[in-house]
Design a protein around this motif. Structure first.
Motif, PDB file in Angstrom:
ATOM      1  N   GLY A 326      -9.282  -6.693   3.426  1.00 35.89           N
ATOM      2  CA  GLY A 326      -9.675  -7.765   2.361  1.00 35.89           C
ATOM      3  C   GLY A 326      -8.718  -6.778   1.479  1.00 35.89           C
ATOM      4  N   ALA A 327      -8.131  -5.590   1.094  1.00 32.66           N
ATOM      5  CA  ALA A 327      -7.667  -4.466   0.965  1.00 32.66           C
ATOM      6  C   ALA A 327      -5.872  -5.234   0.015  1.00 32.66           C
ATOM      7  N   ALA A 328      -5.750  -5.106  -1.058  1.00 34.91           N
ATOM      8  CA  ALA A 328      -4.883  -5.509  -1.631  1.00 34.91           C
ATOM      9  C   ALA A 328      -3.899  -4.732  -1.488  1.00 34.91           C
ATOM     10  N   ALA A 329      -3.937  -3.396  -1.040  1.00 34.75           N
ATOM     11  CA  ALA A 329      -2.534  -2.558  -0.935  1.00 34.75           C
ATOM     12  C   ALA A 329      -3.773  -0.841  -0.299  1.00 34.75           C
ATOM     13  N   VAL A 330      -2.550  -0.316   0.135  1.00 36.44           N
ATOM     14  CA  VAL A 330      -3.479   1.197   0.958  1.00 36.44           C
ATOM     15  C   VAL A 330      -2.533   1.946   0.246  1.00 36.44           C
ATOM     16  N   LEU A 331      -3.826   3.611   0.586  1.00 36.41           N
ATOM     17  CA  LEU A 331      -3.131   4.611  -0.190  1.00 36.41           C
ATOM     18  C   LEU A 331      -2.590   5.224   1.457  1.00 36.41           C
ATOM     19  N   ILE A 332      -1.219   6.290   1.435  1.00 34.45           N
ATOM     20  CA  ILE A 332      -1.516   7.391   2.027  1.00 34.45           C
ATOM     21  C   ILE A 332      -1.165   8.183   2.010  1.00 34.45           C
ATOM     22  N   GLY A 333      -2.109   9.878   2.431  1.00 37.06           N
ATOM     23  CA  GLY A 333      -2.086  10.788   1.952  1.00 37.06           C
ATOM     24  C   GLY A 333      -1.707  11.729   3.155  1.00 37.06           C
ATOM     25  N   ARG A 334      -2.323  12.801   3.680  1.00 37.62           N
ATOM     26  CA  ARG A 334      -1.202  13.480   4.822  1.00 37.62           C
ATOM     27  C   ARG A 334      -0.283  12.782   5.394  1.00 37.62           C
ATOM     28  N   PRO A 335       0.331  11.955   5.692  1.00 38.11           N
ATOM     29  CA  PRO A 335       1.858  10.741   6.061  1.00 38.11           C
ATOM     30  C   PRO A 335       2.457  11.931   5.248  1.00 38.11           C
ATOM     31  N   TYR A 336       1.962  11.795   3.839  1.00 39.58           N
ATOM     32  CA  TYR A 336       3.896  11.650   3.262  1.00 39.58           C
ATOM     33  C   TYR A 336       3.644  13.826   3.053  1.00 39.58           C
ATOM     34  N   VAL A 337       2.530  14.032   2.732  1.00 36.23           N
ATOM     35  CA  VAL A 337       2.649  15.691   2.904  1.00 36.23           C
ATOM     36  C   VAL A 337       2.661  16.082   3.370  1.00 36.23           C
ATOM     37  N   TYR A 338       3.200  15.915   4.796  1.00 32.84           N
ATOM     38  CA  TYR A 338       3.842  16.053   6.211  1.00 32.84           C
ATOM     39  C   TYR A 338       5.261  15.929   5.474  1.00 32.84           C
ATOM     40  N   GLY A 339       5.218  14.823   5.084  1.00 34.59           N
ATOM     41  CA  GLY A 339       6.561  15.045   5.086  1.00 34.59           C
ATOM     42  C   GLY A 339       7.464  15.466   3.929  1.00 34.59           C
TER      43      GLY A 339
END
Length: 382
Positions: A326-339
């Protein structure tokens, strides 16, 4: 071997620059680079960190059932929300005080987001100002995270600055009336905001600084105390959302919703979108996994507003499972901060591109051409 249009650019560069590929590798690279306290700050969660584990387990409980013999030679990952179309259903979640991870902080994340046309939700407590981050992004889509503080003058000032700087939506985080019991941070005695880190939007705000000037002394500790009085608002109620609605015409999304009844109340009080989230497991130990809460909230909303989701997205398969539920989109947090910690702007950009490539390939291999073709019947619960 035929590569996806997203994968091809990554394939040659990945072999040359030795940057990590998997989420686990990015995390380990960040662990080697960062001091213990800032690494624990982003990796850790509330209490026993059971909610972080629950977020990850929830994705493993759903299995994808692929379909075969479908022409998937052309795929389209785009999604549309609030009069914008994005090339993929991935957004960067708001994470504050990014200078503790990299000297370029949010500026690096903003550049990476803009270059990949990925919407960036800028944290209320960023290390650079609303305006400085906007300048790095040009015309790229950016949203502003807002905590409704106890001082409406300051809240209104920050909101109007975001509008003027070209932010096109407001994300109100509602799941932080007080800080969660974060044992790693207590053990390390590490609280960035109490050191004045992440306060740039306040120290650049004329209304906040005027109020600070009225405090006898007005030293740095007074500033930090005034900041916390505005950030943490345990008296926040639904009526405050109605008051905020009167201050702006921008779309308002509520981040931190886990109960379907709260989703219905959000609609009643003027929310334009909902982000199903448990703050990445950082607020309540033993809370329901965000993915487990998503289907009920999606059905409660009945398509009236977009429902987004974060907390636990690590790979393309995770994105597919969230969209199917049901999600229209998702957010990422930890993955991009590790990057960010590992390689600055380049690291953030690579994390985004890798995740999009993973999503695109997995979509093709399960017989899906667009994100709109994903449904719950594509999954099996185990």
């Amino acid at each position: 071997m035929q590569l996806s249009r997203y994968q091809g650019a990554n394939f040659s560069s990945a072999a040359n620059d030795q940057l990590p590929i998997s989420f686990e590798e990015w995390k380990e690279r960040a662990r080697l680079i960062l001091a213990k306290a800032p690494f624990d700050y982003i990796e850790g969660g509330a209490g026993s960190e059971d909610t972080i584990a629950a977020n990850e387990k929830a994705f493993k409980c759903w299995r994808i059932r692929p379909r075969m013999m479908i022409d998937v030679s052309h795929r389209n990952l785009s999604v549309s929300m609030f009069n914008h179309t994005f090339p993929s259903p991935i957004l960067l979640a708001p994470i504050g005080a990014q200078s503790i991870f990299h000297v370029q902080a949010e500026l690096a994340s903003a550049k990476a987001a803009a270059s990949t046309k990925t919407p960036f939700i800028v944290s209320y407590v960023s290390s650079y100002t609303i305006e400085e981050i906007a300048a790095e992004m040009g015309d790229a889509v950016r949203w502003f995270q807002l905590y409704i503080g106890r001082d409406w003058d300051v809240t209104a000032s920050l909101l109007h600055r975001a509008e003027k700087a070209g932010y096109s939506a407001i994300v109100v985080t509602v799941d932080l009336p007080l800080y969660g019991w974060r044992e790693r941070d207590y053990r390390n005695a590490y609280f960035p905001y109490s050191q004045g880190i992440g306060l740039s939007n306040y120290t650049s705000d004329p209304v906040f600084m005027f109020k600070l000037s009225k405090i006898p002394g007005g030293n740095p500790q007074d500033m930090i105390a005034l900041f916390f009085r505005n950030l943490l608002n345990p008296s926040l109620t639904w009526k405050d959302l109605a008051s905020l609605r009167k201050l702006t015409n921008l779309p308002i999304l509520l981040k931190g919703i886990l109960h379907p009844e709260d989703a219905k109340l959000a609609l009643n009080y003027g929310a334009d979108g909902i982000i199903v989230s448990n703050h990445g497991g950082r607020q309540v130990d033993g809370a329901v996994a965000a993915l487990d809460a998503l289907p009920e909230i999606y059905h409660a909303v009945q398509g009236q507003v977009p429902v987004l989701m974060d907390s636990g997205i690590r790979r393309g398969a995770d994105v597919i499972k969230a969209l199917s539920l049901g999600a229209a989109a998702v957010l990422i947090g930890r993955p991009y901060v590790y990057g960010l910690a590992a390689a600055g702007e380049k690291g953030v950009r690579r994390v985004i591109k890798n995740l999009i490539s993973d999503l695109d390939l997995t979509m093709a291999n399960i017989g899906k051409r667009t994100t709109r073709e994903l449904h719950q019947y594509d999954l099996v619960k185990q």
